[in-house]
Design an enzyme around this catalytic site. Structure first.
Site, PDB file in Angstrom:
ATOM      1  N   ALA A  20       0.873  -1.173   0.000  1.00  0.00           N
ATOM      2  CA  ALA A  20       0.000   0.000   0.000  1.00  0.00           C
ATOM      3  C   ALA A  20       0.905   1.217   0.000  1.00  0.00           C
ATOM      4  CB  ALA A  20      -0.910   0.006   1.230  1.00  0.00           C
ATOM      5  N   CYS A  21       0.598   2.209  -0.826  1.00  0.00           N
ATOM      6  CA  CYS A  21       1.509   3.334  -1.035  1.00  0.00           C
ATOM      7  C   CYS A  21       0.747   4.653  -0.969  1.00  0.00           C
ATOM      8  CB  CYS A  21       2.195   3.215  -2.398  1.00  0.00           C
ATOM      9  SG  CYS A  21       2.942   1.604  -2.730  1.00  0.00           S
TER      10      CYS A  21
END
Length: 321
Positions: free
Chosen positions: A21-22
């Site tokens: 997740a970014c």
């Protein structure tokens, strides 16, 4: 061939089960007015995305961050003039942002491979620029993997009648160069990676804390660096270990999320390679295989597939459907 070196499966750990997740951001002047402001605002977004990235036991070791810009013609023209490199009109030259090995002999071989491929594909190699960097902001665990970063300048050859044809040829040159270097086993686990290679866009990225991207790359703080857009990314690395090559943005996208069908998608792409044809790429299509390398993240693999569709004649909007 592998872009990363994952730990082997042990105990309950299996590298196939990594997830991510970014944080992402995008600034654009909708009237396409180039200035330094989108870049400055992009760096500000990155500073505010630190909570979306991972930090190791080394407090200056992050999973990576980066920014994609329009090619800053005025800035590059001034810098190249100081190096004795004469640039043609905007759109008639391209810039490669390249991560190279620190070993001088291996680096020279990699540079020669690129220059030879450029010539073989009918384009004109103009010269190299050393990209200024300040690694005081890198963690001690990151510095051993820090590449030498240089920009390669290439002029459009007579066989490319327009910018679209030039972009397709640059795509082929980049893939051919990677193949040549990895197939010859020149690297011995040393880094070689072309972060961007285009007459339209330029990518600055690396294993850098998001707030330090502009510290590491002084170019990004130079007011002459202008663009009408800035696409930024703070990586949270889980499906692959952090590396300079796998920081975002890639050549077309940055990505937040997880592609759970990754392995199946990659297998389908490989299975279809021999059956794919393109009247736009023609015989050059055979030069780009393999399209996706072992060790790439889901986002990098997605970017490779998207790029192939665009280079094959799809509009970006159509390719994304």
């Amino acid at each position: 061939m592998s872009l990363t070196h994952l730990s082997a499966s042990q105990g309950l750990y299996d590298p196939r089960n990594e997830h991510d997740a970014c944080g992402i951001g995008f600034v654009v002047d909708i009237k396409n007015r180039k200035s330094h402001q989108p870049i400055r605002q992009g760096l500000e977004i990155l500073a505010n995305l630190s909570h979306r990235g991972a930090v190791g036991a080394d407090p200056l070791a992050g999973d990576g961050a980066g920014i994609l810009l329009q090619l800053p013609d005025g800035f590059l023209r001034a810098e190249c003039a100081e190096l004795g490199i004469g640039l043609p009109a905007s759109g008639d030259y391209a810039v490669g942002m390249i991560f190279l090995p620190r070993d001088g002999l291996v680096r020279a071989r990699c540079e020669a491979a690129l220059e030879q491929t450029v010539a073989a594909e009918g384009q004109v190699f103009l010269g190299w620029r050393d990209v200024p960097t300040d690694n005081s902001c890198l963690g001690r665990s990151v510095r051993p993997s820090e590449p030498v970063i240089r920009q390669a300048f290439v002029r459009r050859g007579p066989g490319c009648p327009d910018t679209a044809a030039f972009e397709r040829k640059l795509f082929v040159i980049r893939k051919q160069t990677h193949h040549a270097i990895w197939d010859r086993e020149l690297l011995s686990r040393q880094p070689f990676y072309i972060a961007s290679f285009s007459s339209r866009t330029l990518v600055y990225k690396g294993m850098i804390l998001a707030r330090n991207l502009g510290v590491y790359y002084p170019d990004l703080r130079d007011g002459r660096l202008e663009s009408a857009l800035a696409l930024v990314h703070q990586r949270f690395s889980t499906n692959t270990f952090p590396s300079w090559a796998l920081a975002h943005p890639f050549r077309y996208l940055c990505h937040n999320g997880e592609i759970n069908t990754l392995r199946g998608n990659v297998n389908w792409m490989r299975a279809r390679e021999k059956g794919i044809a393109s009247p736009v790429l023609g015989e050059d299509l055979e030069k780009v295989w393999p399209l996706i390398y072992d060790g790439q993240s889901d986002s990098a693999s997605f970017d490779n597939a998207l790029e192939l569709l665009v280079m094959g004649g799809y509009s970006l909007a159509h390719a994304m459907m």
